[in-house]
Design a protein around this motif. Structure first.
Motif, PDB file in Angstrom:
ATOM      1  N   MET A   6      -7.697  12.959   6.445  1.00 30.23           N
ATOM      2  CA  MET A   6      -8.788  12.030   6.164  1.00 30.23           C
ATOM      3  C   MET A   6      -9.579  12.481   4.940  1.00 30.23           C
ATOM      4  O   MET A   6     -10.055  11.667   4.142  1.00 30.23           O
ATOM      5  CB  MET A   6      -9.704  11.925   7.384  1.00 30.23           C
ATOM      6  CG  MET A   6      -9.037  11.325   8.612  1.00 30.23           C
ATOM      7  SD  MET A   6      -8.357   9.680   8.323  1.00 30.23           S
ATOM      8  CE  MET A   6      -9.853   8.754   8.017  1.00 30.23           C
ATOM      9  N   ASN A   7      -9.721  13.802   4.776  1.00 28.10           N
ATOM     10  CA  ASN A   7     -10.396  14.330   3.590  1.00 28.10           C
ATOM     11  C   ASN A   7      -9.609  13.982   2.327  1.00 28.10           C
ATOM     12  O   ASN A   7     -10.180  13.643   1.285  1.00 28.10           O
ATOM     13  CB  ASN A   7     -10.560  15.840   3.724  1.00 28.10           C
ATOM     14  CG  ASN A   7     -11.356  16.420   2.571  1.00 28.10           C
ATOM     15  OD1 ASN A   7     -12.377  15.881   2.166  1.00 28.10           O
ATOM     16  ND2 ASN A   7     -10.885  17.528   2.032  1.00 28.10           N
ATOM     17  N   MET A   8      -8.274  14.073   2.411  1.00 32.10           N
ATOM     18  CA  MET A   8      -7.442  13.688   1.281  1.00 32.10           C
ATOM     19  C   MET A   8      -7.637  12.213   0.936  1.00 32.10           C
ATOM     20  O   MET A   8      -7.717  11.842  -0.242  1.00 32.10           O
ATOM     21  CB  MET A   8      -5.975  13.975   1.600  1.00 32.10           C
ATOM     22  CG  MET A   8      -5.625  15.457   1.684  1.00 32.10           C
ATOM     23  SD  MET A   8      -3.989  15.752   2.386  1.00 32.10           S
ATOM     24  CE  MET A   8      -2.972  14.812   1.256  1.00 32.10           C
ATOM     25  N   HIS A  13      -9.888   7.956  -2.565  1.00 36.91           N
ATOM     26  CA  HIS A  13     -10.845   6.850  -2.737  1.00 36.91           C
ATOM     27  C   HIS A  13     -11.805   7.141  -3.884  1.00 36.91           C
ATOM     28  O   HIS A  13     -12.124   6.249  -4.685  1.00 36.91           O
ATOM     29  CB  HIS A  13     -11.616   6.631  -1.434  1.00 36.91           C
ATOM     30  CG  HIS A  13     -12.574   5.493  -1.498  1.00 36.91           C
ATOM     31  ND1 HIS A  13     -13.893   5.662  -1.856  1.00 36.91           N
ATOM     32  CD2 HIS A  13     -12.416   4.161  -1.279  1.00 36.91           C
ATOM     33  CE1 HIS A  13     -14.510   4.501  -1.844  1.00 36.91           C
ATOM     34  NE2 HIS A  13     -13.638   3.571  -1.501  1.00 36.91           N
ATOM     35  N   ALA A  14     -12.260   8.386  -3.994  1.00 36.69           N
ATOM     36  CA  ALA A  14     -13.154   8.753  -5.100  1.00 36.69           C
ATOM     37  C   ALA A  14     -12.436   8.623  -6.442  1.00 36.69           C
ATOM     38  O   ALA A  14     -13.014   8.165  -7.440  1.00 36.69           O
ATOM     39  CB  ALA A  14     -13.663  10.180  -4.893  1.00 36.69           C
ATOM     40  N   ILE A  15     -11.164   9.036  -6.497  1.00 35.57           N
ATOM     41  CA  ILE A  15     -10.395   8.929  -7.740  1.00 35.57           C
ATOM     42  C   ILE A  15     -10.216   7.464  -8.131  1.00 35.57           C
ATOM     43  O   ILE A  15     -10.374   7.078  -9.299  1.00 35.57           O
ATOM     44  CB  ILE A  15      -9.037   9.627  -7.580  1.00 35.57           C
ATOM     45  CG1 ILE A  15      -9.241  11.140  -7.396  1.00 35.57           C
ATOM     46  CG2 ILE A  15      -8.136   9.360  -8.784  1.00 35.57           C
ATOM     47  CD1 ILE A  15      -7.973  11.888  -7.080  1.00 35.57           C
ATOM     48  N   LEU A  16      -9.881   6.626  -7.162  1.00 34.65           N
ATOM     49  CA  LEU A  16      -9.705   5.196  -7.452  1.00 34.65           C
ATOM     50  C   LEU A  16     -11.003   4.567  -7.937  1.00 34.65           C
ATOM     51  O   LEU A  16     -11.005   3.744  -8.857  1.00 34.65           O
ATOM     52  CB  LEU A  16      -9.201   4.484  -6.198  1.00 34.65           C
ATOM     53  CG  LEU A  16      -7.784   4.851  -5.736  1.00 34.65           C
ATOM     54  CD1 LEU A  16      -7.475   4.173  -4.411  1.00 34.65           C
ATOM     55  CD2 LEU A  16      -6.757   4.465  -6.780  1.00 34.65           C
ATOM     56  N   THR A  17     -12.129   4.959  -7.309  1.00 38.80           N
ATOM     57  CA  THR A  17     -13.423   4.443  -7.754  1.00 38.80           C
ATOM     58  C   THR A  17     -13.721   4.857  -9.189  1.00 38.80           C
ATOM     59  O   THR A  17     -14.213   4.061  -9.993  1.00 38.80           O
ATOM     60  CB  THR A  17     -14.531   4.942  -6.820  1.00 38.80           C
ATOM     61  OG1 THR A  17     -14.237   4.548  -5.475  1.00 38.80           O
ATOM     62  CG2 THR A  17     -15.876   4.361  -7.221  1.00 38.80           C
ATOM     63  N   ALA A  18     -13.399   6.115  -9.520  1.00 40.57           N
ATOM     64  CA  ALA A  18     -13.617   6.591 -10.894  1.00 40.57           C
ATOM     65  C   ALA A  18     -12.745   5.830 -11.881  1.00 40.57           C
ATOM     66  O   ALA A  18     -13.177   5.503 -12.992  1.00 40.57           O
ATOM     67  CB  ALA A  18     -13.327   8.089 -10.964  1.00 40.57           C
ATOM     68  N   LEU A  19     -11.514   5.524 -11.507  1.00 42.07           N
ATOM     69  CA  LEU A  19     -10.636   4.767 -12.397  1.00 42.07           C
ATOM     70  C   LEU A  19     -11.163   3.359 -12.636  1.00 42.07           C
ATOM     71  O   LEU A  19     -11.089   2.825 -13.748  1.00 42.07           O
ATOM     72  CB  LEU A  19      -9.224   4.706 -11.804  1.00 42.07           C
ATOM     73  CG  LEU A  19      -8.450   6.032 -11.788  1.00 42.07           C
ATOM     74  CD1 LEU A  19      -7.129   5.864 -11.056  1.00 42.07           C
ATOM     75  CD2 LEU A  19      -8.210   6.537 -13.204  1.00 42.07           C
ATOM     76  N   ILE A  20     -11.709   2.742 -11.575  1.00 43.06           N
ATOM     77  CA  ILE A  20     -12.274   1.400 -11.738  1.00 43.06           C
ATOM     78  C   ILE A  20     -13.479   1.439 -12.668  1.00 43.06           C
ATOM     79  O   ILE A  20     -13.643   0.586 -13.545  1.00 43.06           O
ATOM     80  CB  ILE A  20     -12.652   0.825 -10.365  1.00 43.06           C
ATOM     81  CG1 ILE A  20     -11.408   0.584  -9.516  1.00 43.06           C
ATOM     82  CG2 ILE A  20     -13.422  -0.477 -10.515  1.00 43.06           C
ATOM     83  CD1 ILE A  20     -11.702   0.130  -8.118  1.00 43.06           C
ATOM     84  N   VAL A  21     -14.336   2.436 -12.473  1.00 41.31           N
ATOM     85  CA  VAL A  21     -15.506   2.573 -13.355  1.00 41.31           C
ATOM     86  C   VAL A  21     -15.076   2.796 -14.802  1.00 41.31           C
ATOM     87  O   VAL A  21     -15.714   2.322 -15.753  1.00 41.31           O
ATOM     88  CB  VAL A  21     -16.395   3.731 -12.864  1.00 41.31           C
ATOM     89  CG1 VAL A  21     -17.530   3.982 -13.847  1.00 41.31           C
ATOM     90  CG2 VAL A  21     -16.964   3.408 -11.487  1.00 41.31           C
ATOM     91  N   ALA A  22     -13.958   3.507 -14.978  1.00 44.19           N
ATOM     92  CA  ALA A  22     -13.458   3.777 -16.326  1.00 44.19           C
ATOM     93  C   ALA A  22     -12.797   2.571 -16.961  1.00 44.19           C
ATOM     94  O   ALA A  22     -12.428   2.615 -18.139  1.00 44.19           O
ATOM     95  CB  ALA A  22     -12.468   4.938 -16.288  1.00 44.19           C
ATOM     96  N   TRP A  31      -4.001   0.415  -3.162  1.00 45.88           N
ATOM     97  CA  TRP A  31      -3.542   1.778  -3.415  1.00 45.88           C
ATOM     98  C   TRP A  31      -3.963   2.719  -2.303  1.00 45.88           C
ATOM     99  O   TRP A  31      -3.205   3.625  -1.909  1.00 45.88           O
ATOM    100  CB  TRP A  31      -4.098   2.266  -4.756  1.00 45.88           C
ATOM    101  CG  TRP A  31      -3.311   1.758  -5.921  1.00 45.88           C
ATOM    102  CD1 TRP A  31      -3.605   0.691  -6.725  1.00 45.88           C
ATOM    103  CD2 TRP A  31      -2.065   2.276  -6.387  1.00 45.88           C
ATOM    104  NE1 TRP A  31      -2.635   0.512  -7.662  1.00 45.88           N
ATOM    105  CE2 TRP A  31      -1.674   1.476  -7.497  1.00 45.88           C
ATOM    106  CE3 TRP A  31      -1.259   3.330  -6.002  1.00 45.88           C
ATOM    107  CZ2 TRP A  31      -0.501   1.706  -8.206  1.00 45.88           C
ATOM    108  CZ3 TRP A  31      -0.089   3.568  -6.708  1.00 45.88           C
ATOM    109  CH2 TRP A  31       0.287   2.764  -7.795  1.00 45.88           C
ATOM    110  N   LEU A  32      -5.174   2.550  -1.775  1.00 46.05           N
ATOM    111  CA  LEU A  32      -5.615   3.400  -0.672  1.00 46.05           C
ATOM    112  C   LEU A  32      -4.778   3.151   0.573  1.00 46.05           C
ATOM    113  O   LEU A  32      -4.435   4.085   1.313  1.00 46.05           O
ATOM    114  CB  LEU A  32      -7.098   3.142  -0.385  1.00 46.05           C
ATOM    115  CG  LEU A  32      -7.777   4.095   0.618  1.00 46.05           C
ATOM    116  CD1 LEU A  32      -7.758   5.517   0.073  1.00 46.05           C
ATOM    117  CD2 LEU A  32      -9.205   3.666   0.879  1.00 46.05           C
TER     118      LEU A  32
END
Length: 205
Positions: A6-8, A13-22, A31-32
């Motif tokens: 679950m931590n993974m 999820h944090a990486i995907l959020t960062a990609l969207i912001v970028a 993807w999740l």
């Protein structure tokens, strides 16, 4: 192991959020879901297969059912305490707190206009000290209201669905089956999809 998985998922999820912001065009939910299926699928498949083939569920319900009910009853009591008492009390005090804060800001501005804006202004210092002491409950309610806003469970039907399917899931299966039979699965799913992020995490936990 499940906690690590679950931590993974949270890191993905944090990486995907960062990609969207970028500015990267992608569907984070898709993807999740793919990553969750790939990471958790084998464990659940083999685990549930072993659980069913060995008839371990008979022993599990006899041995773990009292423990499950104990935790579930306490969780339901906490949910009802927050949803029915604490949140309702905070909503009832919200307008009163806003009016008190508006009056304080008006008084402090009037006091500041009479002299220097510091401790040497007696009226301003009195207003500030009085608000720091007497306004502490109002400040606490505002902070608590801000935190519990994330755990809003919606209307009464939504709260009932969350308790039955999120806390008492084995006992909520008849409710889920009856709703699906009547073709009202959208109402069930809406109770969970309309939640804020923190409430979704709490339900999953």
């Amino acid at each position: 192991l499940l906690a690590q998985l679950m931590n993974m998922l949270s890191l993905v999820h944090a990486i995907l959020t960062a990609l969207i912001v970028a500015g990267v065009k992608l569907d984070p939910r898709a993807w999740l879901l793919r990553y969750a299926t790939a990471a958790l699928g084998p464990y659940f498949t083999f685990g549930m297969g072993y659980f069913l083939v060995t008839l371990s569920f008979v022993f599990a319900y006899v041995f773990f059912l009292p423990l499950f009910l104990f935790g579930a009853v306490l969780t339901i009591a906490l949910c009802l305490l927050l949803l029915k008492l604490v949140m309702q009390w905070l909503k009832g005090k919200e307008q009163e707190d806003r009016d008190a804060l508006a009056n304080y800001e008006q008084d402090i501005q009037e006091a500041a206009g009479e002299g220097c804006f510091s401790w040497c202004n007696g009226r301003w210092a009195k207003q500030w000290c009085g608000n720091a002491v007497c306004g502490l409950p109002r400040f606490t309610r505002a902070q608590l209201r801000e935190v519990l806003w994330w755990f809003d469970a919606g209307d009464e039907q939504g709260q009932f669905n969350i308790i039955m399917l999120g806390v008492l899931f084995p006992f909520g299966m008849p409710l889920l089956a009856s709703e699906l039979a009547r073709g009202e699965e959208t109402e069930i799913t809406k109770s969970f999809t309309d939640l804020y992020d923190m409430m979704r995490v709490a339900i999953l936990a």
